[in-house]
Design a protein around this motif. Structure first.
Motif, mmCIF file in Angstrom:
data_model
loop_
_atom_site.group_PDB
_atom_site.id
_atom_site.type_symbol
_atom_site.label_atom_id
_atom_site.label_comp_id
_atom_site.label_asym_id
_atom_site.label_seq_id
_atom_site.Cartn_x
_atom_site.Cartn_y
_atom_site.Cartn_z
ATOM 1 N N GLY A 22 0.944 -1.039 -0.004
ATOM 2 C CA GLY A 22 0.153 -0.147 -0.080
ATOM 3 C C GLY A 22 0.844 1.288 -0.008
ATOM 4 O O GLY A 22 0.670 2.097 -0.725
ATOM 5 N N LEU A 23 1.928 1.257 1.004
ATOM 6 C CA LEU A 23 2.851 2.266 0.885
ATOM 7 C C LEU A 23 3.495 2.488 -0.414
ATOM 8 O O LEU A 23 3.701 3.763 -0.965
ATOM 9 C CB LEU A 23 3.941 2.289 2.027
ATOM 10 N N PHE A 24 3.941 1.518 -1.113
ATOM 11 C CA PHE A 24 4.646 1.488 -2.340
ATOM 12 C C PHE A 24 3.694 1.949 -3.464
ATOM 13 O O PHE A 24 3.926 3.010 -4.285
ATOM 14 C CB PHE A 24 5.102 0.248 -2.996
ATOM 15 N N ILE A 25 2.342 1.841 -3.554
ATOM 16 C CA ILE A 25 1.389 2.564 -4.416
ATOM 17 C C ILE A 25 0.976 3.864 -3.992
ATOM 18 O O ILE A 25 0.970 4.556 -4.970
ATOM 19 C CB ILE A 25 -0.152 1.491 -4.100
ATOM 20 N N VAL A 26 1.126 4.280 -2.609
ATOM 21 C CA VAL A 26 1.191 5.594 -2.232
ATOM 22 C C VAL A 26 2.285 6.335 -3.129
ATOM 23 O O VAL A 26 2.035 7.510 -3.608
ATOM 24 C CB VAL A 26 0.931 5.895 -1.019
ATOM 25 N N PHE A 27 3.376 5.921 -3.113
ATOM 26 C CA PHE A 27 4.774 6.365 -3.512
ATOM 27 C C PHE A 27 4.510 6.608 -5.179
ATOM 28 O O PHE A 27 5.054 7.712 -5.634
ATOM 29 C CB PHE A 27 5.816 5.473 -3.130
ATOM 30 N N MET A 28 4.116 5.643 -5.667
ATOM 31 C CA MET A 28 3.816 5.787 -6.998
ATOM 32 C C MET A 28 2.606 6.709 -7.399
ATOM 33 O O MET A 28 2.996 7.406 -8.368
ATOM 34 C CB MET A 28 3.292 4.545 -7.736
ATOM 35 N N VAL A 29 1.609 6.941 -6.859
ATOM 36 C CA VAL A 29 0.754 8.029 -6.901
ATOM 37 C C VAL A 29 1.531 9.571 -6.774
ATOM 38 O O VAL A 29 1.273 10.443 -7.506
ATOM 39 C CB VAL A 29 -0.512 7.654 -5.995
ATOM 40 N N LYS A 35 4.685 10.086 -7.112
ATOM 41 C CA LYS A 35 5.582 10.368 -8.099
ATOM 42 C C LYS A 35 4.735 10.841 -9.149
ATOM 43 O O LYS A 35 5.138 11.609 -10.039
ATOM 44 C CB LYS A 35 6.314 9.001 -8.369
ATOM 45 N N ALA A 36 3.507 10.229 -9.533
ATOM 46 C CA ALA A 36 2.815 10.781 -10.749
ATOM 47 C C ALA A 36 2.425 12.216 -10.477
ATOM 48 O O ALA A 36 2.039 12.799 -11.553
ATOM 49 C CB ALA A 36 1.398 9.641 -10.950
ATOM 50 N N LEU A 37 1.941 12.369 -9.521
ATOM 51 C CA LEU A 37 1.375 13.954 -9.093
ATOM 52 C C LEU A 37 2.519 14.843 -9.257
ATOM 53 O O LEU A 37 2.369 15.909 -9.627
ATOM 54 C CB LEU A 37 0.838 14.033 -7.573
ATOM 55 N N VAL A 38 3.691 14.431 -8.735
ATOM 56 C CA VAL A 38 4.770 15.531 -9.068
ATOM 57 C C VAL A 38 5.176 15.565 -10.588
ATOM 58 O O VAL A 38 5.287 16.637 -11.105
ATOM 59 C CB VAL A 38 6.021 14.948 -8.061
ATOM 60 N N GLY A 39 5.129 14.598 -11.328
ATOM 61 C CA GLY A 39 5.111 14.716 -12.598
ATOM 62 C C GLY A 39 3.998 15.355 -13.450
ATOM 63 O O GLY A 39 4.219 16.078 -14.366
ATOM 64 N N ALA A 40 2.877 15.303 -12.776
ATOM 65 C CA ALA A 40 1.774 16.128 -13.389
ATOM 66 C C ALA A 40 1.823 17.787 -12.855
ATOM 67 O O ALA A 40 0.934 18.380 -13.011
ATOM 68 C CB ALA A 40 0.541 15.576 -12.987
ATOM 69 N N GLU A 41 2.852 17.891 -11.911
ATOM 70 C CA GLU A 41 3.031 19.262 -11.313
ATOM 71 C C GLU A 41 2.011 19.484 -10.467
ATOM 72 O O GLU A 41 1.564 20.783 -10.298
ATOM 73 C CB GLU A 41 3.283 20.146 -12.627
ATOM 74 N N LYS A 42 1.333 18.477 -9.679
ATOM 75 C CA LYS A 42 0.457 18.797 -8.819
ATOM 76 C C LYS A 42 0.889 18.977 -7.201
ATOM 77 O O LYS A 42 0.293 19.566 -6.321
ATOM 78 C CB LYS A 42 -0.774 17.842 -8.702
ATOM 79 N N ILE A 43 2.291 18.466 -7.195
ATOM 80 C CA ILE A 43 2.816 18.353 -5.994
ATOM 81 C C ILE A 43 4.381 19.267 -6.119
ATOM 82 O O ILE A 43 4.717 18.919 -7.202
ATOM 83 C CB ILE A 43 3.240 17.152 -5.439
ATOM 84 N N ASP A 44 4.607 20.268 -5.268
ATOM 85 C CA ASP A 44 6.087 20.768 -5.393
ATOM 86 C C ASP A 44 7.025 19.870 -5.307
ATOM 87 O O ASP A 44 7.091 18.729 -4.456
ATOM 88 C CB ASP A 44 6.299 21.844 -4.427
ATOM 89 N N TYR A 60 8.027 16.805 -2.593
ATOM 90 C CA TYR A 60 7.949 15.322 -2.992
ATOM 91 C C TYR A 60 9.112 14.630 -2.623
ATOM 92 O O TYR A 60 9.273 13.393 -1.951
ATOM 93 C CB TYR A 60 8.342 15.314 -4.703
ATOM 94 N N GLY A 61 10.339 15.492 -2.267
ATOM 95 C CA GLY A 61 11.802 14.970 -1.921
ATOM 96 C C GLY A 61 11.241 14.303 -0.399
ATOM 97 O O GLY A 61 11.730 13.304 0.008
ATOM 98 N N TYR A 62 10.738 15.254 0.449
ATOM 99 C CA TYR A 62 10.548 14.706 1.839
ATOM 100 C C TYR A 62 9.497 13.709 1.849
ATOM 101 O O TYR A 62 9.481 12.556 2.670
ATOM 102 C CB TYR A 62 9.980 16.006 2.587
ATOM 103 N N ILE A 63 8.440 13.888 1.172
ATOM 104 C CA ILE A 63 7.401 12.769 1.226
ATOM 105 C C ILE A 63 7.768 11.278 0.791
ATOM 106 O O ILE A 63 7.783 10.441 1.289
ATOM 107 C CB ILE A 63 6.044 13.247 0.229
ATOM 108 N N SER A 64 8.612 11.347 -0.459
ATOM 109 C CA SER A 64 8.966 10.016 -0.866
ATOM 110 C C SER A 64 10.155 9.496 -0.052
ATOM 111 O O SER A 64 10.119 8.127 0.158
ATOM 112 C CB SER A 64 9.690 10.242 -2.397
#
Length: 107
Positions: free
Chosen positions: A19-26, A28-37, A41-45
């Protein structure tokens, strides 16, 4: 209260890790879509991946303790998932060490 088997504990850790790995992938996708700074992302990931590594080690340990328990689907699934995450962690660590060695030889 019944005592949980090591295989059941390993299964729960495997599910949490997945589940945590799936959250990580989500994330990562959000930062790619520029929804997260990217800085956030560095701290969260880093936090999520730390938890993935920690829980996979704990789950893998419970798998090893439960090897002599009767076979079950939970035992097999947890063993596969925890082993996959452990292998990913080890290969990433080894690749980073190799990169550090190569980099240190350049300078």
């Amino acid at each position: 209260m019944t005592k949980k088997s090591n295989s059941e504990k390993a299964f729960k850790y495997a599910l949490v890790t997945a589940g945590l790995f799936i959250v990580f992938m989500v994330v990562k996708a959000l930062v790619g879509a520029e929804k997260i700074d990217i800085e956030k992302y560095g701290y969260i990931s880093a936090f999520i991946m730390f938890m993935v590594v920690l829980f996979s080690i704990i789950g893998f340990t419970y798998n090893m303790k439960g090897l002599k328990e009767p076979k079950s689907m939970k035992k097999i699934v947890s063993l596969v998932l925890n082993t996959i995450f452990m292998v990913l962690f080890l290969t990433t660590t080894i690749a980073n060490i190799i990169d550090l060695i190569k980099y240190s030889k350049l300078y």
